[in-house]
Design an enzyme around this catalytic site. Sequence first.
Site, PDB file in Angstrom:
ATOM      1  CB  CYS A   2    -118.965  21.653  38.947  1.00 34.70           C
ATOM      2  SG  CYS A   2    -119.118  21.520  37.168  1.00 34.70           S
ATOM      3  CB  CYS A   5    -116.799  18.433  36.193  1.00 32.41           C
ATOM      4  SG  CYS A   5    -115.942  19.908  35.608  1.00 32.41           S
ATOM      5  CG  HIS A  95    -125.044  25.361  31.296  1.00 33.96           C
ATOM      6  ND1 HIS A  95    -124.427  25.767  32.465  1.00 33.96           N
ATOM      7  CD2 HIS A  95    -126.340  25.723  31.417  1.00 33.96           C
ATOM      8  CE1 HIS A  95    -125.323  26.342  33.256  1.00 33.96           C
ATOM      9  NE2 HIS A  95    -126.497  26.339  32.635  1.00 33.96           N
ATOM     10  CG  HIS A  97    -130.169  26.637  28.712  1.00 28.85           C
ATOM     11  ND1 HIS A  97    -130.829  25.838  29.627  1.00 28.85           N
ATOM     12  CD2 HIS A  97    -129.324  27.409  29.445  1.00 28.85           C
ATOM     13  CE1 HIS A  97    -130.394  26.118  30.856  1.00 28.85           C
ATOM     14  NE2 HIS A  97    -129.490  27.076  30.767  1.00 28.85           N
TER      15      HIS A  97
HETATM   16  P1  5GP Z   1    -128.789  27.362  34.457  1.00 25.14           P
HETATM   17  O1  5GP Z   1    -129.942  27.821  35.302  1.00 25.14           O
HETATM   18  O2  5GP Z   1    -127.524  27.208  35.260  1.00 25.14           O
HETATM   19  O3  5GP Z   1    -128.578  28.188  33.221  1.00 25.14           O
HETATM   20  O4  5GP Z   1    -129.197  25.954  33.889  1.00 25.14           O
HETATM   21  C1  5GP Z   1    -128.939  24.760  34.530  1.00 25.14           C
HETATM   22  C2  5GP Z   1    -129.755  23.686  33.848  1.00 25.14           C
HETATM   23  O5  5GP Z   1    -129.248  22.427  34.203  1.00 25.14           O
HETATM   24  C3  5GP Z   1    -131.236  23.708  34.216  1.00 25.14           C
HETATM   25  O6  5GP Z   1    -132.025  23.858  33.039  1.00 25.14           O
HETATM   26  C4  5GP Z   1    -131.455  22.357  34.905  1.00 25.14           C
HETATM   27  O7  5GP Z   1    -132.708  21.811  34.593  1.00 25.14           O
HETATM   28  C5  5GP Z   1    -130.310  21.530  34.358  1.00 25.14           C
HETATM   29  N1  5GP Z   1    -129.817  20.494  35.239  1.00 25.14           N
HETATM   30  C6  5GP Z   1    -129.468  20.649  36.546  1.00 25.14           C
HETATM   31  N2  5GP Z   1    -128.988  19.481  37.033  1.00 25.14           N
HETATM   32  C7  5GP Z   1    -129.015  18.597  36.006  1.00 25.14           C
HETATM   33  C8  5GP Z   1    -128.633  17.220  35.882  1.00 25.14           C
HETATM   34  O8  5GP Z   1    -128.163  16.579  36.834  1.00 25.14           O
HETATM   35  N3  5GP Z   1    -128.806  16.624  34.673  1.00 25.14           N
HETATM   36  C9  5GP Z   1    -129.315  17.300  33.605  1.00 25.14           C
HETATM   37  N4  5GP Z   1    -129.447  16.624  32.450  1.00 25.14           N
HETATM   38  N5  5GP Z   1    -129.692  18.607  33.686  1.00 25.14           N
HETATM   39  C10 5GP Z   1    -129.542  19.224  34.865  1.00 25.14           C
HETATM   40 ZN    ZN Z   2    -117.394  21.698  35.861  1.00 25.61          ZN
END
Ligand code: 5GP
Ligand code: ZN
Length: 117
Positions: A2, A5, A95, A97
């Site tokens: 992923c 990862c 993750h 935020h």
């Molecule tokens: P989710 O919607 O899964 O809670 O949050 C995923 C977060 O990962 C989003 O805020 C998005 O902007 C961030 N994100 C997605 N791909 C990448 C990446 O390649 N690098 C970084 N630094 N953040 C990412």
């Molecule tokens: Zn992973």
Amino acid sequence: MCIFCQIAGGEIPNNTVLENDDFLAFHDLYPKAPVHVLIIPKQHVDCFQDVAPETMAGLTAFAQEVARTLGVDQTGYRLITNNGEDGGQEVPHLHFHMLGGGKLKWDHFHEDTHKNI
Ligand code: 5GP
Ligand code: ZN
């Protein structure tokens, strides 16, 4: 493997805030607040629902250190994890935020009704 990862393994570059053997904090690529940092365990876990409480104990101490590093321990912040489809989780690697750097709004809308719930 992923995407988080790959970030944890250094295969995809990231803007690191703090790191230890078990956890990594890095700036979100698409920040939704003046401070928007993602905190992940380096070991893959799908989501909060699957995480071991022992991992969360370590992650708690790490997140507190991240807050001190960013200075938001003094000003306040929000720590969020989106879990699963309805929670809006897009990346299937646990993750948190960490959002801050200014007053945050609190307006969570239900997609179907657009009513503030
Ligand atoms: P989710 O919607 O899964 O809670 O949050 C995923 C977060 O990962 C989003 O805020 C998005 O902007 C961030 N994100 C997605 N791909 C990448 C990446 O390649 N690098 C970084 N630094 N953040 C990412
Ligand atoms: Zn992973």
